[in-house]
Design a protein around this motif. Structure first.
Motif, PDB file in Angstrom:
ATOM      1  N   LEU A 173     -43.571 -74.117 -48.565  1.00  0.00           N
ATOM      2  CA  LEU A 173     -43.656 -75.281 -47.688  1.00  0.00           C
ATOM      3  C   LEU A 173     -45.097 -75.715 -47.474  1.00  0.00           C
ATOM      4  O   LEU A 173     -45.413 -76.907 -47.532  1.00  0.00           O
ATOM      5  CB  LEU A 173     -43.020 -74.961 -46.329  1.00  0.00           C
ATOM      6  CG  LEU A 173     -41.501 -74.862 -46.284  1.00  0.00           C
ATOM      7  CD1 LEU A 173     -41.045 -74.460 -44.883  1.00  0.00           C
ATOM      8  CD2 LEU A 173     -40.848 -76.173 -46.697  1.00  0.00           C
ATOM      9  N   TRP A 174     -45.965 -74.765 -47.223  1.00  0.00           N
ATOM     10  CA  TRP A 174     -47.360 -75.103 -46.938  1.00  0.00           C
ATOM     11  C   TRP A 174     -47.978 -75.868 -48.102  1.00  0.00           C
ATOM     12  O   TRP A 174     -48.623 -76.899 -47.914  1.00  0.00           O
ATOM     13  CB  TRP A 174     -48.134 -73.821 -46.636  1.00  0.00           C
ATOM     14  CG  TRP A 174     -49.542 -74.078 -46.209  1.00  0.00           C
ATOM     15  CD1 TRP A 174     -49.986 -74.288 -44.932  1.00  0.00           C
ATOM     16  CD2 TRP A 174     -50.682 -74.184 -47.060  1.00  0.00           C
ATOM     17  NE1 TRP A 174     -51.344 -74.513 -44.937  1.00  0.00           N
ATOM     18  CE2 TRP A 174     -51.799 -74.448 -46.242  1.00  0.00           C
ATOM     19  CE3 TRP A 174     -50.879 -74.069 -48.427  1.00  0.00           C
ATOM     20  CZ2 TRP A 174     -53.088 -74.610 -46.743  1.00  0.00           C
ATOM     21  CZ3 TRP A 174     -52.157 -74.229 -48.940  1.00  0.00           C
ATOM     22  CH2 TRP A 174     -53.246 -74.495 -48.097  1.00  0.00           C
ATOM     23  N   ARG A 231     -48.474 -80.289 -48.126  1.00  0.00           N
ATOM     24  CA  ARG A 231     -49.828 -80.822 -48.296  1.00  0.00           C
ATOM     25  C   ARG A 231     -49.961 -81.635 -49.585  1.00  0.00           C
ATOM     26  O   ARG A 231     -50.612 -82.679 -49.617  1.00  0.00           O
ATOM     27  CB  ARG A 231     -50.849 -79.688 -48.328  1.00  0.00           C
ATOM     28  CG  ARG A 231     -51.024 -78.951 -47.029  1.00  0.00           C
ATOM     29  CD  ARG A 231     -51.881 -77.713 -47.210  1.00  0.00           C
ATOM     30  NE  ARG A 231     -53.254 -78.012 -47.573  1.00  0.00           N
ATOM     31  CZ  ARG A 231     -53.770 -77.874 -48.797  1.00  0.00           C
ATOM     32  NH1 ARG A 231     -53.014 -77.450 -49.814  1.00  0.00           N
ATOM     33  NH2 ARG A 231     -55.034 -78.149 -49.027  1.00  0.00           N
ATOM     34  N   ASP A 232     -49.342 -81.125 -50.647  1.00  0.00           N
ATOM     35  CA  ASP A 232     -49.510 -81.767 -51.956  1.00  0.00           C
ATOM     36  C   ASP A 232     -48.750 -83.079 -52.071  1.00  0.00           C
ATOM     37  O   ASP A 232     -49.207 -84.007 -52.753  1.00  0.00           O
ATOM     38  CB  ASP A 232     -49.049 -80.828 -53.072  1.00  0.00           C
ATOM     39  CG  ASP A 232     -50.022 -79.676 -53.295  1.00  0.00           C
ATOM     40  OD1 ASP A 232     -51.112 -79.697 -52.701  1.00  0.00           O
ATOM     41  OD2 ASP A 232     -49.677 -78.753 -54.051  1.00  0.00           O
ATOM     42  N   TRP A 259     -43.791 -79.635 -38.609  1.00  0.00           N
ATOM     43  CA  TRP A 259     -44.339 -79.098 -39.853  1.00  0.00           C
ATOM     44  C   TRP A 259     -45.096 -80.159 -40.660  1.00  0.00           C
ATOM     45  O   TRP A 259     -45.460 -79.913 -41.810  1.00  0.00           O
ATOM     46  CB  TRP A 259     -43.224 -78.486 -40.697  1.00  0.00           C
ATOM     47  CG  TRP A 259     -43.030 -77.028 -40.420  1.00  0.00           C
ATOM     48  CD1 TRP A 259     -42.189 -76.467 -39.502  1.00  0.00           C
ATOM     49  CD2 TRP A 259     -43.712 -75.940 -41.044  1.00  0.00           C
ATOM     50  NE1 TRP A 259     -42.290 -75.103 -39.518  1.00  0.00           N
ATOM     51  CE2 TRP A 259     -43.221 -74.741 -40.457  1.00  0.00           C
ATOM     52  CE3 TRP A 259     -44.691 -75.847 -42.032  1.00  0.00           C
ATOM     53  CZ2 TRP A 259     -43.676 -73.484 -40.834  1.00  0.00           C
ATOM     54  CZ3 TRP A 259     -45.139 -74.590 -42.407  1.00  0.00           C
ATOM     55  CH2 TRP A 259     -44.639 -73.422 -41.821  1.00  0.00           C
ATOM     56  N   ASN A 260     -45.354 -81.331 -40.072  1.00  0.00           N
ATOM     57  CA  ASN A 260     -46.114 -82.351 -40.803  1.00  0.00           C
ATOM     58  C   ASN A 260     -47.549 -81.874 -41.005  1.00  0.00           C
ATOM     59  O   ASN A 260     -48.198 -81.404 -40.060  1.00  0.00           O
ATOM     60  CB  ASN A 260     -46.101 -83.676 -40.045  1.00  0.00           C
ATOM     61  CG  ASN A 260     -46.523 -83.518 -38.597  1.00  0.00           C
ATOM     62  OD1 ASN A 260     -45.929 -82.733 -37.856  1.00  0.00           O
ATOM     63  ND2 ASN A 260     -47.538 -84.265 -38.181  1.00  0.00           N
ATOM     64  N   PRO A 261     -48.061 -81.950 -42.225  1.00  0.00           N
ATOM     65  CA  PRO A 261     -49.419 -81.457 -42.497  1.00  0.00           C
ATOM     66  C   PRO A 261     -50.468 -82.401 -41.908  1.00  0.00           C
ATOM     67  O   PRO A 261     -50.415 -83.609 -42.138  1.00  0.00           O
ATOM     68  CB  PRO A 261     -49.482 -81.444 -44.026  1.00  0.00           C
ATOM     69  CG  PRO A 261     -48.521 -82.520 -44.442  1.00  0.00           C
ATOM     70  CD  PRO A 261     -47.412 -82.486 -43.431  1.00  0.00           C
ATOM     71  N   TRP A 288     -55.325 -75.433 -40.624  1.00  0.00           N
ATOM     72  CA  TRP A 288     -53.864 -75.462 -40.530  1.00  0.00           C
ATOM     73  C   TRP A 288     -53.224 -74.500 -41.528  1.00  0.00           C
ATOM     74  O   TRP A 288     -53.390 -74.647 -42.731  1.00  0.00           O
ATOM     75  CB  TRP A 288     -53.345 -76.877 -40.801  1.00  0.00           C
ATOM     76  CG  TRP A 288     -51.864 -77.031 -40.604  1.00  0.00           C
ATOM     77  CD1 TRP A 288     -51.185 -77.040 -39.418  1.00  0.00           C
ATOM     78  CD2 TRP A 288     -50.871 -77.196 -41.633  1.00  0.00           C
ATOM     79  NE1 TRP A 288     -49.837 -77.209 -39.634  1.00  0.00           N
ATOM     80  CE2 TRP A 288     -49.614 -77.308 -40.986  1.00  0.00           C
ATOM     81  CE3 TRP A 288     -50.933 -77.257 -43.017  1.00  0.00           C
ATOM     82  CZ2 TRP A 288     -48.431 -77.486 -41.690  1.00  0.00           C
ATOM     83  CZ3 TRP A 288     -49.743 -77.435 -43.726  1.00  0.00           C
ATOM     84  CH2 TRP A 288     -48.497 -77.548 -43.065  1.00  0.00           C
ATOM     85  N   SER A 289     -52.494 -73.514 -41.010  1.00  0.00           N
ATOM     86  CA  SER A 289     -51.706 -72.633 -41.876  1.00  0.00           C
ATOM     87  C   SER A 289     -50.232 -72.677 -41.510  1.00  0.00           C
ATOM     88  O   SER A 289     -49.375 -72.271 -42.300  1.00  0.00           O
ATOM     89  CB  SER A 289     -52.226 -71.192 -41.797  1.00  0.00           C
ATOM     90  OG  SER A 289     -52.083 -70.663 -40.499  1.00  0.00           O
TER      91      SER A 289
END
Length: 375
Positions: A72-73, A77-78, A99-101, A331-332
Motif C-alpha cells: 500500500l505504501w 505514493r506511486d 491512507w491518502n499519501p 510519512w510511513s
C-alpha cells in the motif's frame, strides 16, 4: 525453446534468489533418491539459501500486516496522480480511511512517469525503510543473527558464490507479448554491461560528497528510489514462484489478490512490493541505501558544520535543517499503529487494486500490463 518448455525448465533453474538449491546428490544415490532430489528442487524452501534469513525473521516480514503495508505504501505514493489507475471516487474513500499519501512520488511528464524530486516524497521513502530496517535489526538480534548484512558496494558481476554467497543474478524470464519491452529492460538491468556502465557509477555518485552536499534529503531519497533502488530490485529478481505448487507464475501474484496463499513465507519475489521484504537480498540492498543517508549527513556537515542537525522521530534517528530537509513529518503510515490494522488496510487495498482488474490482467496477452506492485 518455446514458451511452455521455457517455463518448465524455469521451475527448476531460476525462481527468486532465496530459493537456490543446496541439495547435492551423492555419487552412489539410487535413481529413486535422484528423482526425489529433482522433485524437491521445484518446491525448495527459503531455508536452503546460503544467505537465508532466520525463519522467524522471514516469517515476521511475510506476515499479512507487513505485506499489506509495504504494498500500500508504495502503491499509493506511486499511483496517486494516475487517474487511469486510481479513480477519484477511490481517492475519496481512501482519504476517509486516512491512507491518502501526503506526498505522491511520481508525476506524468513527457509521455512517461518521472519522480517528484522537490516535494519531499523522497524523505518518506528513506524514513519508512529506515523504520523497517530498525525492526529487522531487532528481529535478527533476537534470533542471535548478525543484522549487519548490508552491501558496502553493489556487488560486481562474476564474483564467486564461495566468497560472495547469494549475489548471483538470476536470468530474465519470459513475459507475455505485450510486455516484451519490459522483458528487454530486465535483460539489460541484469547484464554485466549495465552494472559497469550505470550501476557502478550510481554507487560512486551516491558516495561522492561533492554531489551529496548539493542535494536536499528529499531529492536524495527520490533520486535513489527511482534509479538504483528500483533497478537493484529487478536485477536480483527471478521468476515469481507459486508458493503452493513451487511452479513459475510468470506474472507473479495478481496485483489485486489478497489470497492468503501469497502470505506464505515461500513467496519472496523481490520484484514486487507485496513480497520483496521477505527476500534476503532486500535487506542487503536497502541497508546499502540506508547507509547513503548518513553519508549525506557527513557530506553536508563536513562542508558547513551544523548545516544538518540530528533528531529523533518516533524512535527513528533522523535529521532537521531549515534549508536541506523539506519536511519534519515523514510519512510511513497514517498513525504509529496503522500498519498493524489489517482490516483497514484490506479495505484500502481493495480500493487501490479493485477486483475487476482481474479480468483485465487475465485476458489476452495484448491487454496484459506491468502490475502496479512491480518495481
Amino acid at each position: 525453446m518455446d514458451r511452455k518448455e521455457f517455463i518448465k525448465s524455469a521451475a527448476l533453474g531460476v525462481g527468486s534468489l532465496s530459493i537456490i538449491s543446496a541439495v547435492s546428490a551423492c555419487e552412489d544415490d539410487t535413481k529413486d533418491n535422484s528423482k526425489q532430489n529433482n522433485d524437491n528442487k521445484s518446491n525448495i524452501k527459503s531455508s536452503v539459501s546460503p544467505i537465508a534469513l532466520p525463519l522467524k525473521v522471514a516469517e515476521l516480514f511475510a506476515s499479512r500486516n507487513h505485506r499489506l503495508h509495504h504494498a500500500l505504501w508504495h502503491g499509493l505514493r506511486d499511483y496517486w496522480n494516475n487517474e487511469n489507475l486510481v479513480s477519484e471516487s477511490a481517492k475519496v474513500e481512501i482519504t476517509k480511511l486516512k491512507w491518502n499519501p501526503p506526498r505522491p512520488s511520481l508525476k506524468w511528464n513527457r509521455d512517461g512517469w518521472t519522480p517528484l524530486t522537490t516535494n519531499g516524497s523522497g524523505i518518506d521513502f528513506l524514513f519508512m525503510h529506515r523504520e523497517m530496517i530498525l525492526e529487522f535489526d531487532e528481529a535478527m538480534k533476537k534470533e542471535g543473527a548478525d543484522p549487519d548484512i548490508g552491501w558496502k558496494l553493489i556487488p560486481e558481476p562474476g564474483r564467486p558464490e564461495s566468497t560472495h554467497p547469494g549475489i548471483s543474478v538470476p536470468p530474465t524470464w519470459e513475459l507475455p507479448e505485450s510486455l516484451k519491452w519490459l522483458e528487454r529492460r530486465f535483460k539489460a538491468v541484469k547484464s554485466d554491461e549495465f552494472y559497469w556502465s550505470r550501476m557502478r557509477w550510481w554507487d560512486r555518485d551516491f558516495h561522492d560528497h561533492r554531489y551529496l552536499r548539493n542535494l536536499t534529503l528529499g531529492e536524495l531519497g527520490s533520486l535513489i528510489e527511482t534509479s538504483v533502488h528500483n533497478d537493484m530490485h529487478m536485477r536480483w529478481a527471478g521468476t515469481p514462484i507459486d508458493p503452493e505448487t513451487g511452479k513459475p507464475t510468470v506474472m507473479g501474484r495478481p496485483e489485486n489478490s489478497m489470497d492468503k496463499k501469497w502470505d506464505n513465507v515461500k513467496y519472496d519475489f523481490i520484484g514486487e512490493t507485496y513480497s520483496s521484504q521477505v527476500n534476503p537480498i532486500f535487506w542487503r540492498l536497502h541497508k546499502w541505501v540506508d547507509s547513503i543517508i548518513d553519508e549525506w549527513f557527513i557530506a553536508h556537515n563536513s562542508f558547513e558544520k551544523g548545516r544538518i542537525k540530528r533528531k529523533t522521530i518516533d524512535g527513528i534517528p533522523w535529521f532537521e535543517s531549515t534549508n536541506w530537509v523539506e519536511n519534519d513529518s515523514p510519512w510511513s503510515a497514517p498513525s504509529k499503529h496503522a500498519h498493524h490494522d489489517i482490516p483497514t488496510m484490506e479495505k484500502v487495498f481493495e480500493l487501490l487494486f479493485p477486483a475487476d482488474e482481474q479480468k483485465f490482467l487475465e485476458s489476452t496477452d495484448e491487454k496484459v500490463r506491468i502490475p502496479m506492485t512491480w518495481f
